[in-house]
Design a protein around this motif. Structure first.
Motif, PDB file in Angstrom:
ATOM      1  N   ASN A 251       0.843  -1.198   0.000  1.00 41.77           N
ATOM      2  CA  ASN A 251       0.000   0.000   0.000  1.00 41.77           C
ATOM      3  C   ASN A 251       0.880   1.251   0.000  1.00 41.77           C
ATOM      4  O   ASN A 251       1.845   1.340   0.755  1.00 41.77           O
ATOM      5  CB  ASN A 251      -0.877  -0.035   1.241  1.00 41.77           C
ATOM      6  N   PHE A 252       0.573   2.205  -0.884  1.00 51.46           N
ATOM      7  CA  PHE A 252       1.306   3.464  -0.846  1.00 51.46           C
ATOM      8  C   PHE A 252       0.357   4.622  -1.139  1.00 51.46           C
ATOM      9  O   PHE A 252      -0.720   4.438  -1.715  1.00 51.46           O
ATOM     10  CB  PHE A 252       2.496   3.466  -1.810  1.00 51.46           C
ATOM     11  N   HIS A 253       0.777   5.828  -0.720  1.00 52.93           N
ATOM     12  CA  HIS A 253      -0.038   7.035  -0.799  1.00 52.93           C
ATOM     13  C   HIS A 253       0.733   8.129  -1.523  1.00 52.93           C
ATOM     14  O   HIS A 253       1.932   8.289  -1.320  1.00 52.93           O
ATOM     15  CB  HIS A 253      -0.370   7.558   0.607  1.00 52.93           C
ATOM     16  N   MET A 254       0.014   8.879  -2.320  1.00 59.53           N
ATOM     17  CA  MET A 254       0.602  10.032  -2.995  1.00 59.53           C
ATOM     18  C   MET A 254      -0.264  11.254  -2.694  1.00 59.53           C
ATOM     19  O   MET A 254      -1.505  11.178  -2.729  1.00 59.53           O
ATOM     20  CB  MET A 254       0.653   9.804  -4.510  1.00 59.53           C
ATOM     21  N   GLY A 255       0.391  12.355  -2.373  1.00 56.69           N
ATOM     22  CA  GLY A 255      -0.324  13.610  -2.170  1.00 56.69           C
ATOM     23  C   GLY A 255       0.167  14.642  -3.168  1.00 56.69           C
ATOM     24  O   GLY A 255       1.356  14.993  -3.168  1.00 56.69           O
ATOM     25  N   TYR A 256      -0.725  15.099  -4.043  1.00 59.44           N
ATOM     26  CA  TYR A 256      -0.369  16.108  -5.048  1.00 59.44           C
ATOM     27  C   TYR A 256      -0.723  17.474  -4.476  1.00 59.44           C
ATOM     28  O   TYR A 256      -1.882  17.741  -4.134  1.00 59.44           O
ATOM     29  CB  TYR A 256      -1.124  15.860  -6.346  1.00 59.44           C
ATOM     30  N   LEU A 257       0.266  18.348  -4.370  1.00 59.81           N
ATOM     31  CA  LEU A 257       0.100  19.637  -3.699  1.00 59.81           C
ATOM     32  C   LEU A 257      -0.181  20.705  -4.746  1.00 59.81           C
ATOM     33  O   LEU A 257       0.727  21.161  -5.448  1.00 59.81           O
ATOM     34  CB  LEU A 257       1.356  19.976  -2.902  1.00 59.81           C
ATOM     35  N   ILE A 258      -1.433  21.094  -4.854  1.00 61.93           N
ATOM     36  CA  ILE A 258      -1.835  21.986  -5.941  1.00 61.93           C
ATOM     37  C   ILE A 258      -2.241  23.359  -5.418  1.00 61.93           C
ATOM     38  O   ILE A 258      -2.652  23.522  -4.268  1.00 61.93           O
ATOM     39  CB  ILE A 258      -3.005  21.382  -6.744  1.00 61.93           C
ATOM     40  N   ASP A 259      -2.122  24.339  -6.307  1.00 61.62           N
ATOM     41  CA  ASP A 259      -2.708  25.653  -6.074  1.00 61.62           C
ATOM     42  C   ASP A 259      -4.222  25.506  -6.252  1.00 61.62           C
ATOM     43  O   ASP A 259      -4.685  25.147  -7.341  1.00 61.62           O
ATOM     44  CB  ASP A 259      -2.145  26.641  -7.087  1.00 61.62           C
ATOM     45  N   PRO A 260      -5.009  25.737  -5.210  1.00 62.12           N
ATOM     46  CA  PRO A 260      -6.459  25.492  -5.328  1.00 62.12           C
ATOM     47  C   PRO A 260      -7.142  26.374  -6.357  1.00 62.12           C
ATOM     48  O   PRO A 260      -8.254  26.062  -6.794  1.00 62.12           O
ATOM     49  CB  PRO A 260      -6.976  25.773  -3.910  1.00 62.12           C
ATOM     50  N   ASP A 261      -6.474  27.454  -6.770  1.00 62.85           N
ATOM     51  CA  ASP A 261      -7.067  28.348  -7.764  1.00 62.85           C
ATOM     52  C   ASP A 261      -6.604  28.041  -9.184  1.00 62.85           C
ATOM     53  O   ASP A 261      -6.992  28.749 -10.123  1.00 62.85           O
ATOM     54  CB  ASP A 261      -6.724  29.802  -7.426  1.00 62.85           C
ATOM     55  N   SER A 262      -5.783  27.003  -9.347  1.00 62.85           N
ATOM     56  CA  SER A 262      -5.246  26.679 -10.663  1.00 62.85           C
ATOM     57  C   SER A 262      -5.993  25.483 -11.247  1.00 62.85           C
ATOM     58  O   SER A 262      -5.821  24.351 -10.804  1.00 62.85           O
ATOM     59  CB  SER A 262      -3.749  26.353 -10.568  1.00 62.85           C
ATOM     60  N   ALA A 263      -6.803  25.744 -12.254  1.00 63.77           N
ATOM     61  CA  ALA A 263      -7.540  24.660 -12.906  1.00 63.77           C
ATOM     62  C   ALA A 263      -6.593  23.690 -13.598  1.00 63.77           C
ATOM     63  O   ALA A 263      -6.844  22.481 -13.626  1.00 63.77           O
ATOM     64  CB  ALA A 263      -8.529  25.243 -13.919  1.00 63.77           C
ATOM     65  N   SER A 264      -5.497  24.206 -14.150  1.00 62.93           N
ATOM     66  CA  SER A 264      -4.568  23.329 -14.857  1.00 62.93           C
ATOM     67  C   SER A 264      -3.856  22.383 -13.892  1.00 62.93           C
ATOM     68  O   SER A 264      -3.659  21.199 -14.194  1.00 62.93           O
ATOM     69  CB  SER A 264      -3.550  24.149 -15.643  1.00 62.93           C
ATOM     70  N   GLU A 265      -3.454  22.888 -12.720  1.00 63.72           N
ATOM     71  CA  GLU A 265      -2.810  22.019 -11.745  1.00 63.72           C
ATOM     72  C   GLU A 265      -3.788  20.960 -11.228  1.00 63.72           C
ATOM     73  O   GLU A 265      -3.423  19.795 -11.037  1.00 63.72           O
ATOM     74  CB  GLU A 265      -2.245  22.828 -10.581  1.00 63.72           C
ATOM     75  N   ARG A 266      -5.012  21.354 -11.010  1.00 63.47           N
ATOM     76  CA  ARG A 266      -6.021  20.396 -10.552  1.00 63.47           C
ATOM     77  C   ARG A 266      -6.222  19.299 -11.596  1.00 63.47           C
ATOM     78  O   ARG A 266      -6.292  18.109 -11.267  1.00 63.47           O
ATOM     79  CB  ARG A 266      -7.337  21.118 -10.265  1.00 63.47           C
ATOM     80  N   ALA A 267      -6.293  19.695 -12.865  1.00 61.20           N
ATOM     81  CA  ALA A 267      -6.479  18.709 -13.930  1.00 61.20           C
ATOM     82  C   ALA A 267      -5.270  17.781 -14.041  1.00 61.20           C
ATOM     83  O   ALA A 267      -5.421  16.564 -14.240  1.00 61.20           O
ATOM     84  CB  ALA A 267      -6.729  19.412 -15.257  1.00 61.20           C
ATOM     85  N   THR A 268      -4.080  18.335 -13.878  1.00 61.92           N
ATOM     86  CA  THR A 268      -2.875  17.510 -13.933  1.00 61.92           C
ATOM     87  C   THR A 268      -2.847  16.513 -12.785  1.00 61.92           C
ATOM     88  O   THR A 268      -2.527  15.332 -12.975  1.00 61.92           O
ATOM     89  CB  THR A 268      -1.617  18.393 -13.883  1.00 61.92           C
ATOM     90  N   ALA A 269      -3.192  16.974 -11.592  1.00 67.35           N
ATOM     91  CA  ALA A 269      -3.208  16.077 -10.437  1.00 67.35           C
ATOM     92  C   ALA A 269      -4.235  14.964 -10.615  1.00 67.35           C
ATOM     93  O   ALA A 269      -3.982  13.803 -10.271  1.00 67.35           O
ATOM     94  CB  ALA A 269      -3.499  16.867  -9.159  1.00 67.35           C
ATOM     95  N   GLU A 270      -5.386  15.306 -11.172  1.00 64.74           N
ATOM     96  CA  GLU A 270      -6.403  14.283 -11.423  1.00 64.74           C
ATOM     97  C   GLU A 270      -5.919  13.262 -12.444  1.00 64.74           C
ATOM     98  O   GLU A 270      -6.183  12.061 -12.322  1.00 64.74           O
ATOM     99  CB  GLU A 270      -7.697  14.933 -11.898  1.00 64.74           C
ATOM    100  N   GLN A 271      -5.198  13.742 -13.463  1.00 65.99           N
ATOM    101  CA  GLN A 271      -4.651  12.823 -14.456  1.00 65.99           C
ATOM    102  C   GLN A 271      -3.621  11.892 -13.815  1.00 65.99           C
ATOM    103  O   GLN A 271      -3.598  10.681 -14.090  1.00 65.99           O
ATOM    104  CB  GLN A 271      -4.014  13.616 -15.589  1.00 65.99           C
ATOM    105  N   LEU A 272      -2.775  12.440 -12.971  1.00 67.70           N
ATOM    106  CA  LEU A 272      -1.782  11.620 -12.275  1.00 67.70           C
ATOM    107  C   LEU A 272      -2.465  10.575 -11.392  1.00 67.70           C
ATOM    108  O   LEU A 272      -2.042   9.408 -11.350  1.00 67.70           O
ATOM    109  CB  LEU A 272      -0.864  12.512 -11.436  1.00 67.70           C
ATOM    110  N   ASN A 273      -3.490  11.004 -10.698  1.00 66.14           N
ATOM    111  CA  ASN A 273      -4.242  10.074  -9.854  1.00 66.14           C
ATOM    112  C   ASN A 273      -4.848   8.963 -10.709  1.00 66.14           C
ATOM    113  O   ASN A 273      -4.791   7.779 -10.359  1.00 66.14           O
ATOM    114  CB  ASN A 273      -5.334  10.835  -9.105  1.00 66.14           C
ATOM    115  N   HIS A 274      -5.438   9.347 -11.827  1.00 66.10           N
ATOM    116  CA  HIS A 274      -6.048   8.370 -12.729  1.00 66.10           C
ATOM    117  C   HIS A 274      -5.015   7.343 -13.193  1.00 66.10           C
ATOM    118  O   HIS A 274      -5.266   6.125 -13.172  1.00 66.10           O
ATOM    119  CB  HIS A 274      -6.656   9.097 -13.924  1.00 66.10           C
TER     120      HIS A 274
END
Length: 475
Positions: free
Chosen positions: A392-415
């Protein structure tokens, strides 16, 4: 990067049901000041540690003192067909307690009594608001302890509802293996009991394990009977640095495949060690690191530790630092448990999109290395920790909450991380649970037929769909 297949999960479907004023009046009449409609209280109960934002809070919060209170609140909610969301301490990570269909929150924090300790049988019965630290503090005089340690000081009720595990799972298992019996308030407001204090049973359907991991969607857990374990005669902890993540992971695989009964083995990558050092004022070597703990007799612990140190040397492990006193062990494990907050501190103002996956131990190196390579290539700051002894391992993506592009990138990484875990024979979540964020991945993992069976169970036990609706799967 392409848009993630499950990007819609990060904007949950919000379909608020009307909460009639008559229900609020009835709750206030029954509970008095223990029913609050104050905005600040409702907002507190309408958010967790997930990165979801802009979800309306529940319409009211009921503070339950006992099972009868929970049953009364659920009966009223059922009468008006209004959702019910159980609340512990709000430490869930996947949006479990968000009121996406409105309704009322039932806060179980006041139900925090240890009801019975049966030391001879190695069992304890508690109310759901008891936290894991409280439990161990109150039973330590018996020479026993409860080993499940998800990091956060979560409630036993919440840990049962999400089928939590944590750092000790490699030796002691998860909540699935350690919950013997439950008391549950059903969607109709009835009170049922599942299981007994006996270690095993062949009596009928296993309703205890149906409820453990149901995330509040089938009932409200109001009492839990747990297994306990003798405190080890000897405990020793160690940290060991490695030249690479791959070396640390392959060392872990060797330890597990040799059958060494290690109690804890945690992986922290160099990036996360750096954040932990800054947050906890430590001077750990900023390299990939394993934190290990050994339980048993003094001779057994010594033998385990020496064998592991020898194995680590084969993979370039160095700078072993031993911690045999409780104070030294606490220092190390406190730093590990603060990794989440250390990550947040490393990028002020950020939000963490956290994910976890679990794979067969033989596939762990592939899963971890490819996931780390992807996030480093993306440029998104991150932290990574793993209960790697059980894959089991965990990843935390630290994003700027106001950046739509960072949020989308983090979601892609999670996917990509989750899909990799599934391809390798693993699961979309080892311990966080499905909640809102991993609903699509559950279908990918189990198939539509299995999810349809879950829906059938949900409809049978909760025909009005009031128990934490919209979580795990959509009806």
């Amino acid at each position: 990067m392409n848009a993630p297949a499950h990007a819609q999960q990060f904007q949950p479907d919000i379909h608020l049901r009307a909460v009639p004023p008559a229900l609020i009046d009835a709750l206030k009449a029954r509970f008095g000041e223990s029913c609050s409609t104050a905005l600040v209280v409702r907002e507190q109960h309408g958010r967790d540690e997930s990165a979801y934002t802009s979800v309306p809070p529940p319409s009211a919060v009921v503070f339950a003192d006992n099972t009868a209170d929970v049953a009364a609140a659920v009966q009223l909610a059922s009468q008006y067909e209004v959702p019910v969301i159980p609340f512990g301490v709000g430490s869930s990570l996947e949006g479990h307690l968000l009121a996406i269909q409105g309704g009322i929150s039932i806060d179980l924090g006041r139900m925090n009594r240890i009801l019975a300790v049966n030391a001879e049988d190695l069992t304890v019965t508690v109310q759901p608001g008891v936290t894991r630290k409280q439990l161990n503090d109150e039973i330590k005089s018996t020479g026993l302890f409860f080993p499940i340690d998800p990091g956060a000081d979560a409630t036993i009720g919440g840990m049962s509802a999400t089928r939590a595990s944590g750092t000790n799972a490699v030796r002691y298992g998860t909540m699935r293996e350690n919950v013997l019996a439950l008391e549950v308030v059903t969607a109709s407001g009835d009170v049922i009991r599942t299981g007994t204090r006996a270690k095993k049973s062949s009596a009928g359907y296993d309703l205890t394990r149906l409820m453990v991991g149901s995330e509040g969607t089938l009932g409200v857990i109001t009492e839990i009977t747990l297994k306990l374990y003798p405190l080890p005669e000897a405990i020793s902890a160690a940290v060991c640095s490695f030249p690479s993540i791959e070396a640390a992971v392959r060392c872990t695989i060797q330890i597990i495949q040799m059958g060494i009964p290690i109690a804890r083995v945690e992986l922290i990558d160099a990036n996360t060690v750096r954040a932990v050092n800054a947050h906890s004022k430590l001077s750990l070597r900023e390299e990939a690191m394993l934190l290990m703990e050994f339980h048993g007799s003094p001779a057994g612990v010594k033998e385990q530790a020496e064998t592991v140190q020898e194995i680590a040397g084969e993979f370039g492990g160095n700078a072993f630092e031993w911690a045999s006193t409780p104070e030294e062990r606490t220092r190390l494990w406190s730093a590990r448990h603060m990794a989440y907050f250390a990550g947040l501190q490393s990028r002020p103002g950020c939000r963490a999109i956290t994910t976890d996956a679990c794979v067969p131990i033989s596939q762990l190196a592939t899963a971890v290395l490819e996931s780390v390579a992807e996030v480093e290539a993306s440029g998104i700051p991150y932290f990574m920790v793993g209960h790697v002894g059980d894959g089991n391992f965990h990843m935390g993506y630290l994003i700027d909450p106001d950046s739509a592009s960072e949020r989308a990138t983090a979601e892609q990484l999670n996917h990509q991380l989750v899909q990799r875990a599934l391809r390798l024979g693993g699961t979309c979540t080892g311990e966080h649970g499905v909640g809102l964020h991993k609903m699509g991945f559950l279908v990918d993992e189990t198939g539509a037929g299995a999810v349809d069976m879950m829906r059938t169970i949900k409809r049978a036990l909760d025909p009005k769909n009031i128990m934490n609706p919209g979580k795990i799967f959509a009806l």
